[in-house]
Structure formats: C-alpha cells, structure tokens
Design a protein around this motif. Sequence first.
Motif, PDB file in Angstrom:
ATOM      1  N   THR A  62      65.594  22.431  14.043  1.00  0.00           N
ATOM      2  CA  THR A  62      65.056  22.577  15.528  1.00  0.00           C
ATOM      3  C   THR A  62      64.188  21.337  15.945  1.00  0.00           C
ATOM      4  N   THR A  63      63.517  20.686  15.119  1.00  0.00           N
ATOM      5  CA  THR A  63      62.805  19.401  15.139  1.00  0.00           C
ATOM      6  C   THR A  63      63.424  18.347  14.270  1.00  0.00           C
ATOM      7  N   PRO A  64      63.078  16.995  14.506  1.00  0.00           N
ATOM      8  CA  PRO A  64      63.618  16.048  13.737  1.00  0.00           C
ATOM      9  C   PRO A  64      63.389  16.160  12.357  1.00  0.00           C
ATOM     10  N   PRO A  65      64.542  16.264  11.547  1.00  0.00           N
ATOM     11  CA  PRO A  65      64.386  16.477  10.045  1.00  0.00           C
ATOM     12  C   PRO A  65      63.838  15.082   9.402  1.00  0.00           C
ATOM     13  N   TYR A  66      63.046  14.987   8.398  1.00  0.00           N
ATOM     14  CA  TYR A  66      62.583  13.888   7.758  1.00  0.00           C
ATOM     15  C   TYR A  66      63.000  14.076   6.048  1.00  0.00           C
ATOM     16  N   GLN A  67      63.377  15.115   5.722  1.00  0.00           N
ATOM     17  CA  GLN A  67      63.787  15.380   4.235  1.00  0.00           C
ATOM     18  C   GLN A  67      64.920  16.612   3.954  1.00  0.00           C
ATOM     19  N   ASP A  68      65.938  16.166   3.386  1.00  0.00           N
ATOM     20  CA  ASP A  68      67.008  17.110   3.113  1.00  0.00           C
ATOM     21  C   ASP A  68      66.481  17.917   2.063  1.00  0.00           C
ATOM     22  N   SER A  69      67.490  18.979   1.700  1.00  0.00           N
ATOM     23  CA  SER A  69      67.014  19.917   0.710  1.00  0.00           C
ATOM     24  C   SER A  69      66.776  19.320  -0.533  1.00  0.00           C
ATOM     25  N   LYS A 124      58.345  22.891   6.159  1.00  0.00           N
ATOM     26  CA  LYS A 124      59.361  23.482   7.476  1.00  0.00           C
ATOM     27  C   LYS A 124      59.431  22.125   8.298  1.00  0.00           C
ATOM     28  N   HIS A 125      58.080  21.559   8.707  1.00  0.00           N
ATOM     29  CA  HIS A 125      58.044  20.221   9.289  1.00  0.00           C
ATOM     30  C   HIS A 125      58.936  19.285   8.900  1.00  0.00           C
ATOM     31  N   LEU A 126      59.036  19.076   7.641  1.00  0.00           N
ATOM     32  CA  LEU A 126      59.633  17.789   7.005  1.00  0.00           C
ATOM     33  C   LEU A 126      61.124  18.193   7.118  1.00  0.00           C
ATOM     34  N   GLU A 127      61.398  19.411   6.869  1.00  0.00           N
ATOM     35  CA  GLU A 127      63.039  19.900   7.128  1.00  0.00           C
ATOM     36  C   GLU A 127      63.498  20.130   8.356  1.00  0.00           C
ATOM     37  N   GLY A 128      62.531  19.928   9.302  1.00  0.00           N
ATOM     38  CA  GLY A 128      63.052  19.983  10.743  1.00  0.00           C
ATOM     39  C   GLY A 128      63.057  21.378  11.239  1.00  0.00           C
TER      40      GLY A 128
END
Length: 291
Positions: A235-242, A220-224
């Motif tokens: 809700t936070t900076p995303p680092y990975q798309d789906s 979830k963190h990686l996906e924002g």
Amino acid sequence: MNNIILIDDDKDFTTSFVNEAAALTISVSPQSSLEGLKRILPAFAHKYAAVVLDIKCLMTDSQTKENADFIGAALHYIDTTVPGFPRFILTGDETEFEGLKKYYPKEKMFLKKPDDQKELFIELQACIKDAEPLRLKRENPAVFEAFDQNKLDVAKETILISVLKNYNESNPAKFKGILADVRELHEEVYRAINKRNKAVVRDSDIKANNSPSFTGSFHKHLEGNPNPADSYKPTTPPYQDSTIAGATKFIHHACSEYVHGTSKTGYQITPYAIRALINSLLEVIIWSKQY
C-alpha cells in the motif's frame, strides 16, 4: 585492488616504476618519505599487498636531502605497527646494497636494474595473489563496492574483511565475536541508508542509541505495508522483497539470540548458520547500494 606502496624520493625512478607496474596491472601508491609511509600504514594496511623501500630516502616530506637512517627507521616502524607486512628493499647503489645485506640478511633486497626489478615484480605479484584482504575484495567486488561508493563507512571495511576471514570458522567459542561483527555491519547498513535516504529508513526507525529499531512496523514499512485483505499487495512504496526482508530478519534475530546466549531451547548453532548469516549480510549490503 592489486595495490602496493613505493617509498622513493627519486621522481624519475618513481614514474618509471609506476608505469612498469601498471603494465602488470599493479597499482602503486608512491610516497617520498617515512612520513608518507606512516600516512598509509597501519591505517590502510588492508588495502595493500606489500611495500617497496628505497635504502636512502627522506624522513619527512619537507626534507630535501635523503637520509641514510631511513631504512632502519622504516623497517622498525613496519615491525612495530604492522608486523609481518611484506616489504622489499630496492636501491641503485651496489655498495649500499652489499653493506646493508650484512645488517639485514633476512630482508629481500633488489638493485635498480632490469633483471632485479623483474624478480621484484614476480615477488610482488605473488604477494598480491596471496594477500588475504585483497583476495577477499577481488572475490566479492559487488559487496566491497559499497565502500568504494561511500555507501558504507570505509572505517567498517576492516570489520567486513574480518568477518569474511572467519567464514569457515568451526570453533563455537569464536561464534559470538563473529556474530557481533555481523550485527554491527548489519545495523550500519540501515544507519547509512538513513543518512542518505530518509524515505527508506526514516528517522523514526533509528532509536535514540543510534540503532535501527527492527520493529514490526519498520519491517512492514520496508515491505510496503502489505494489505493482508488484498493478497498482501503493498500500500506504500516497497523497498524490500520477501527475500531481503527474510535475510535481514534472520540476521537480527540470530545475532540478538546468540550474541547474548539467550536461545530459548539451549540449541547451539553450527558453522552452517555462521556461513548463512554471513551470506545474508553480504546480500543485504548489495541490496542497500540501490538506495
């Protein structure tokens, strides 16, 4: 990536040889002694297609006089540390050339004269074309760039080469070994990101045994941290798309399941899954370079 090794203590000849090779897009790593050869082989054998050896050369870098024992020692060293590694012998002495042929009739030998050197370069180009590690690197430059940029530990490069060599493996008995290598590289990607960018992979996402956690909160963190109540907007900076998130989950779950043989249904994956996992790993490596 068209790399070869030259062992010759004649500086003028080495310069000329390097320039001639460069004109053919061949990169030469010159060394002047057996000691120099040992610095490169076997540790970096996967980076080179062949080695060219002078008949007489130095045994150590500190020697000042070439040694006739060099060629026997060098050939023995190659045979015992990297058997089968392509090697060629090059000399400017025709008497030595004829004498050595009697002792090493199977060796490919050339004289330091234009016609022979032309033939040598033809042989070297063939080695470069056929050298599997170099071929794999040429075919996957965006992936191996991660090692060149120090985004991944260069010591892991041989594991990736092994994985790619097994891309078309069809024997199920060998799948676990391939998946173990895929898992090791996949985990290394996240360990490497943690070392250089703790916003993406936080220290809390690395377990005490130095393995990434791959928990739900980590994904979830990686996906924002998408909000399901608001169309799953981050809700936070995303680092990975789906797509990348799906690739990394696929690798983690499949390797965990099949390396240990814990499939709940007893289903045995096929070569299609192996190739899909390898391709997913390559995509995750490319994704990781941006961080």
